[in-house]
Design a protein around this motif. Sequence first.
Motif, short mmCIF file in Angstrom:
data_model
loop_
_atom_site.label_atom_id
_atom_site.label_comp_id
_atom_site.label_asym_id
_atom_site.label_seq_id
_atom_site.Cartn_x
_atom_site.Cartn_y
_atom_site.Cartn_z
N ASP A 147 0.82 -1.22 0.00
CA ASP A 147 0.00 0.00 0.00
C ASP A 147 0.85 1.27 0.00
OD1 ASP A 147 -2.34 -1.53 0.15
OD2 ASP A 147 -2.22 -1.64 2.33
N ALA B 60 -4.79 4.20 -4.99
CA ALA B 60 -5.17 2.80 -5.18
C ALA B 60 -6.59 2.66 -5.72
CB ALA B 60 -5.03 2.05 -3.86
N GLU B 61 -7.20 3.78 -6.15
CA GLU B 61 -8.58 3.70 -6.64
C GLU B 61 -8.70 2.75 -7.81
OE1 GLU B 61 -6.94 7.60 -8.55
OE2 GLU B 61 -6.63 6.41 -6.73
N PHE B 62 -9.81 2.03 -7.86
CA PHE B 62 -10.03 1.01 -8.90
C PHE B 62 -11.54 0.97 -9.15
CE2 PHE B 62 -8.32 -3.49 -10.12
CZ PHE B 62 -8.84 -3.34 -11.40
N SER C 19 -15.32 0.28 -10.03
CA SER C 19 -16.12 -0.93 -10.16
C SER C 19 -16.94 -0.84 -11.44
CB SER C 19 -17.05 -1.08 -8.96
OG SER C 19 -16.30 -1.27 -7.77
N GLN D 227 -10.88 -9.30 -9.38
CA GLN D 227 -9.85 -9.45 -8.35
C GLN D 227 -8.58 -9.98 -9.02
OE1 GLN D 227 -10.61 -8.64 -4.85
NE2 GLN D 227 -12.20 -7.71 -6.13
N THR E 84 -5.45 -6.92 -5.61
CA THR E 84 -6.38 -6.00 -6.27
C THR E 84 -6.20 -4.56 -5.83
OG1 THR E 84 -7.98 -7.81 -6.35
CG2 THR E 84 -8.81 -5.59 -6.80
N GLU E 85 -6.03 -4.35 -4.55
CA GLU E 85 -6.00 -2.99 -4.02
C GLU E 85 -4.57 -2.46 -3.79
OE1 GLU E 85 -8.77 -1.40 -3.97
OE2 GLU E 85 -9.98 -3.17 -4.39
N TRP E 86 -3.58 -3.16 -4.29
CA TRP E 86 -2.21 -2.66 -4.14
C TRP E 86 -2.08 -1.31 -4.84
CZ3 TRP E 86 1.99 -6.99 -4.86
CH2 TRP E 86 1.78 -8.01 -3.90
N ASP E 87 -1.33 -0.42 -4.22
CA ASP E 87 -1.12 0.90 -4.80
C ASP E 87 -0.16 0.79 -5.99
OD1 ASP E 87 -0.14 3.58 -5.31
OD2 ASP E 87 -0.97 4.15 -3.37
#
Length: 412
Positions: free
Chosen positions: A191, A261-263, A265, A269, A284-287
């Motif tokens: 992160d 880290a925005e992704f 929807s 995943q 999925t949420e890794w920066d």
Amino acid sequence: MTSRWRSAAVAVAAVGLVVGPVGAGAGAVYAWDAAAPTASVPTSTVPAPTPTPAASDEFAQLTPAVTRQLDTAIKKVLAEAKVPGVIVSVSAPGKGEYVRSFGVADKATGTPMTPNLNMRIGSVTKTFTVTALLELVDQGKVALDDPIGKYISGVPNGDRITLRELAGMRSGLFNYSADEDFYKALTSDPDRRFTPQELLAYSFKHPVLFEPNAQFYYCNTNLILLGLVVEKVSGVPLDRFIDREVVTPAGLKHTLFPTGAEFPSPHAQGYTNQTASGKTENSTEWDPSWAWAAGAMISDLPDMRSWAKTLATGTLLTPATQAQRLDVVDALPGTGYGLGIFNVQGWIGHNGSLPGYGSLVLYLPEAKATLVVLLNTDIGSQGQEPSTLFGEAITKIVTPDRVYTLPAQPAS
């Protein structure tokens, strides 16, 4: 292309590394992804491919029988490479259209992969960054043969490495994503926010690998520098410049250069084994700041289908500048690399990968054919990027005389 942090990338399409697989494992010549280490690769003695022009009838009619062949081939790669899910699009004017998704978008819930999902595109980002640079070339604000030292201080050999050599992966600079300290920092805290200057510091503590323009070496460091040039010359943050001057003019609706880290929807995943433990984890949420100009972007299937043609035909650039972009030099056997773009047996584009995701975005000008592959893992199989395996299986069916193949690179 993509390259992985600890092993050389295995796919090309615009060299990438862990943000980039060009023949290894960013934004695709191998498609190495932006933040992965890549071993030094001498210039190939095999000339870049110059096949005889393909007529449109060399692209298979996408009949029900051919569709069944594609279904079977893609499912085979999915199973053998243990890929969770994949989205595929193949099309050409007058030949039909094939759009399918297979497998799952989420292994925990079993939610199926669908063609409408947002995906991280890794080193395909490189094609956007270099397009931004080339637009500044067309505006007369920079020149490809300017030394990087004119814009950024402290670069080893900065008085001799040109913007052209950076975009063509021939600078000789060390790939920051191959640095052991970088790998530890990233995997210990996925992160974490990295600045471009921090990424360059990982590179610049190493000696240069070779003299400027002496050989080809897929390197994310090159793109970080080009991103900084775009920012300095334009006076606009890179994400905003690319959105305003590349994404919007290209008519792309779901393509994003994230600042965190925005992704958006819906998205799949992503799964990677580029982790501190070496075990497969959800990334999925890794920066993606560690990949920045080399591999941080997000897009979807319709946008990548459109971008494949825009990139290969140069509609955002002058014909003279596009010609320079497509002037490929030997990079890997059977592959030529231009300015942030590759040519593999006539297929022009780039591949990409970063932890959890892989991409392949290609265009065959003679047939006006487009091929896009998006998947939710970067874990290789048989020493190759999974996107390369899909690309090879698909092109064996639709363009048997123009098979997309990238030789695997040895692990570093």
